[in-house]
Design an enzyme around this catalytic site. Structure first.
Site, PDB file in Angstrom:
ATOM      1  N   GLY A 177      -5.134   7.945   5.290  1.00 35.87           N
ATOM      2  CA  GLY A 177      -4.234   8.876   5.983  1.00 35.87           C
ATOM      3  C   GLY A 177      -3.022   9.195   5.130  1.00 35.87           C
ATOM      4  O   GLY A 177      -2.536  10.340   5.105  1.00 35.87           O
ATOM      5  N   LYS A 205       0.840  -1.210   0.000  1.00 33.57           N
ATOM      6  CA  LYS A 205       0.000   0.000   0.000  1.00 33.57           C
ATOM      7  C   LYS A 205       0.874   1.259   0.000  1.00 33.57           C
ATOM      8  O   LYS A 205       0.657   2.178  -0.783  1.00 33.57           O
ATOM      9  CB  LYS A 205      -0.926  -0.040   1.216  1.00 33.57           C
ATOM     10  CG  LYS A 205      -1.857   1.142   1.344  1.00 33.57           C
ATOM     11  CD  LYS A 205      -3.121   0.773   2.109  1.00 33.57           C
ATOM     12  CE  LYS A 205      -2.943   0.820   3.607  1.00 33.57           C
ATOM     13  NZ  LYS A 205      -2.840   2.192   4.130  1.00 33.57           N
ATOM     14  N   SER A 206       1.874   1.286   0.857  1.00 32.48           N
ATOM     15  CA  SER A 206       2.721   2.488   0.960  1.00 32.48           C
ATOM     16  C   SER A 206       3.446   2.752  -0.357  1.00 32.48           C
ATOM     17  O   SER A 206       3.550   3.896  -0.812  1.00 32.48           O
ATOM     18  CB  SER A 206       3.761   2.305   2.070  1.00 32.48           C
ATOM     19  OG  SER A 206       3.116   2.188   3.309  1.00 32.48           O
ATOM     20  N   ASP A 266       1.472  -1.335  11.819  1.00 26.24           N
ATOM     21  CA  ASP A 266       0.184  -1.758  11.243  1.00 26.24           C
ATOM     22  C   ASP A 266      -0.126  -3.230  11.549  1.00 26.24           C
ATOM     23  O   ASP A 266      -1.262  -3.669  11.400  1.00 26.24           O
ATOM     24  CB  ASP A 266       0.182  -1.554   9.725  1.00 26.24           C
ATOM     25  CG  ASP A 266       0.161  -0.069   9.354  1.00 26.24           C
ATOM     26  OD1 ASP A 266      -0.211   0.755  10.204  1.00 26.24           O
ATOM     27  OD2 ASP A 266       0.517   0.260   8.207  1.00 26.24           O
TER      28      ASP A 266
HETATM   29  C1  S3P Z   1       2.303   4.748   6.209  1.00 26.57           C
HETATM   30  C2  S3P Z   1       2.842   5.055   7.427  1.00 26.57           C
HETATM   31  C3  S3P Z   1       2.284   4.596   8.700  1.00 26.57           C
HETATM   32  C4  S3P Z   1       1.329   3.435   8.508  1.00 26.57           C
HETATM   33  C5  S3P Z   1       0.369   3.661   7.393  1.00 26.57           C
HETATM   34  C6  S3P Z   1       1.121   3.876   6.091  1.00 26.57           C
HETATM   35  C7  S3P Z   1       2.939   5.291   4.985  1.00 26.57           C
HETATM   36  O1  S3P Z   1       1.577   5.653   9.312  1.00 26.57           O
HETATM   37  O2  S3P Z   1       0.614   3.187   9.707  1.00 26.57           O
HETATM   38  O3  S3P Z   1      -0.503   2.565   7.237  1.00 26.57           O
HETATM   39  O4  S3P Z   1       2.627   4.805   3.886  1.00 26.57           O
HETATM   40  O5  S3P Z   1       3.760   6.198   5.119  1.00 26.57           O
HETATM   41  P1  S3P Z   1       2.335   6.752  10.240  1.00 26.57           P
HETATM   42  O6  S3P Z   1       3.251   7.496   9.377  1.00 26.57           O
HETATM   43  O7  S3P Z   1       1.230   7.605  10.780  1.00 26.57           O
HETATM   44  O8  S3P Z   1       3.026   5.968  11.297  1.00 26.57           O
END
Ligand code: S3P
Length: 421
Positions: free
Chosen positions: A91, A19-20, A308
């Site tokens: 997010g 996903k990232s 996660d």
């Molecule tokens: C992510 C970073 C993490 C993770 C999220 C994806 C990213 O969040 O929990 O699912 O893709 O950079 P945080 O940066 O708030 O820790």
């Protein structure tokens, strides 16, 4: 949805793309000069929100199965969207867009679903404002007034790859260098991808230096399988009796492999085979077999490397002998739901011996548990974790909302039941 019970599981699966990395591939592809080809893209709701936002800013993006072609227009090629950008449940989309949009010569508004509107955005808007950004509100809807930015030196106050990446993306547009000091190493996919695209970026341990960048070179990006999705099947394979699962093509970037370290500590019967590299990211196949797990303590610098995965690691600890302590994990409170509270409340329904703490939870495992009617609160990772918990509970269990898995793993239930032996 009633969770059907399986006695044991066996087989091979390929989990969907990371996903990232999928988010970053679209965003950086849009800002590159020319065409980026992405294979193995995760067609989950969150990454589709990212595509939608960039299309609204004039970027042509073609989606053909898991292949995505992004016709980038350069760092200065985005156009003002005619409507508010809607980021759904994501997010990553919301926070990374704040970084990109702060330095554009136009104004934008961003909002998302009910969960996004409760998640703190001050963690990105405050440091961005030190660079000269002008963003109204600390919760969505956000109104971003594009400004000229300047480089800063910034000590991060949370271990968050989203905050770090928002600053890195803004820094591409800022006059002078931006120097970011992380408190713990968080996922570094942005840094890896930007280096490959020729950005002015240097990483030295916890410090990242980014200079104003004129041009990003488009890339062929091969997205590996998401270890955060593989985690559900690592736990399933380990806790089910007489079971073995091979999970193919999983990304094992060291900033993401906390679950592998924890599984080693817990005594899991696990092997990483066929290690290789795909477009700058390390990849392996993970074989996991029924294991006699033991409790452990999880805290400190491993937390951002498995944040996660903590709900499903909590599931593993229910079936481990002895006590598991999860600490230093306050960040769980600001995920799609408050995942400390959600795990504790739902696990208690099954008679699990679990205590909520300020920064995590304590679980006394190895005791019989019973099924329950679970509430997911629309949180994809809670839904998948609870489906696995239900497998080993006495009696029936239901999930109030199983569709939320679409956010990160639309084929989860197909893979899950497809493994029945
Ligand atoms: C992510 C970073 C993490 C993770 C999220 C994806 C990213 O969040 O929990 O699912 O893709 O950079 P945080 O940066 O708030 O820790």
């Amino acid at each position: 949805m009633k969770i059907n019970k399986m006695r044991s599981v066996k087989g091979e699966i390929t989990v969907p793309g990371d996903k990232s990395i999928s988010h970053r591939a679209v965003m950086l592809g849009a800002l590159a000069d020319g065409t980026t080809h992405i294979s193995g893209f995760l067609k989950g709701a969150d990454c589709l929100s990212t595509i939608d936002c960039f299309r609204k800013m004039g970027i042509d993006i073609e989606v053909d199965g898991n292949n995505v072609t992004v016709h980038g227009k350069g760092l200065h090629g985005l156009k003002k969207p005619s409507e508010t950008l809607y980021t759904g449940n994501s997010g990553t989309t919301t926070r990374l867009l704040c970084g990109i949009l702060s330095g554009q010569p136009f104004d934008t508004s961003i909002t998302g679903d009910a969960s996004i509107c409760k998640r703190p955005m001050g963690r990105v808007t405050k440091p961005l404002s030190l660079m000269g950004a002008d963003i109204e509100n600390e919760y969505c809807p956000l109104h971003i007034h594009g400004k000229s930015l300047k480089g800063i030196e910034y000590n991060m106050t949370v271990a968050s790859a989203q905050v770090k990446t928002a600053l890195i993306l803004a820094a591409l547009y800022a006059e002078g260098d931006t120097i970011i000091h992380e408190i713990e190493k968080s996922r570094d996919h942005t840094e890896v991808m930007l280096s490959a695209m020729g950005a002015d970026i240097e990483v030295d341990g916890l410090t990242i230096k980014v200079g104003k960048t004129e041009k990003l070179a488009p890339q062929d990006i091969v997205v590996p399988g998401d270890i955060s999705s593989a985690a559900f099947f690592m736990v399933l394979g380990a806790v089910m009796p007489d079971s073995e699962i091979t999970i193919k093509n999983v990304g094992i970037n060291p900033t993401r492999t906390g679950i592998i370290d924890v599984f080693e500590d817990m005594g899991a019967d696990m092997e990483l085979v066929n290690k290789r590299s795909a477009a700058g990211e390390p990849v392996a196949d993970i074989i996991i077999r029924s294991s006699k797990l033991k409790g452990t303590t999880i805290g400190g610098s491993v937390i951002p490397r498995l944040i996660d995965e903590l709900p499903v690691i909590a599931v593993a600890s229910v079936f481990a002998e002895g006590k598991t302590v999860i600490k230093d994990a306050e960040e769980l409170k600001v995920k799609e739901t408050n995942r400390i509270r959600a795990v504790v409340d739902e696990f208690k329904k099954c008679g699990i011996d679990i205590t909520e703490t300020d920064d995590g939870m304590i679980i006394n495992g190895g005791k019989p548990i019973h099924g329950a009617d679970f509430k997911t609160d629309g949180d994809h990772r809670m839904a998948m974790s609870l489906a696995i918990l239900a497998q080993l509970a006495d009696g029936d269990s239901t999930l109030d909302d199983s569709n939320c898995v679409d956010v990160s793993y639309p084929t989860f239930f197909e893979h899950f039941y497809g493994l029945e032996k």
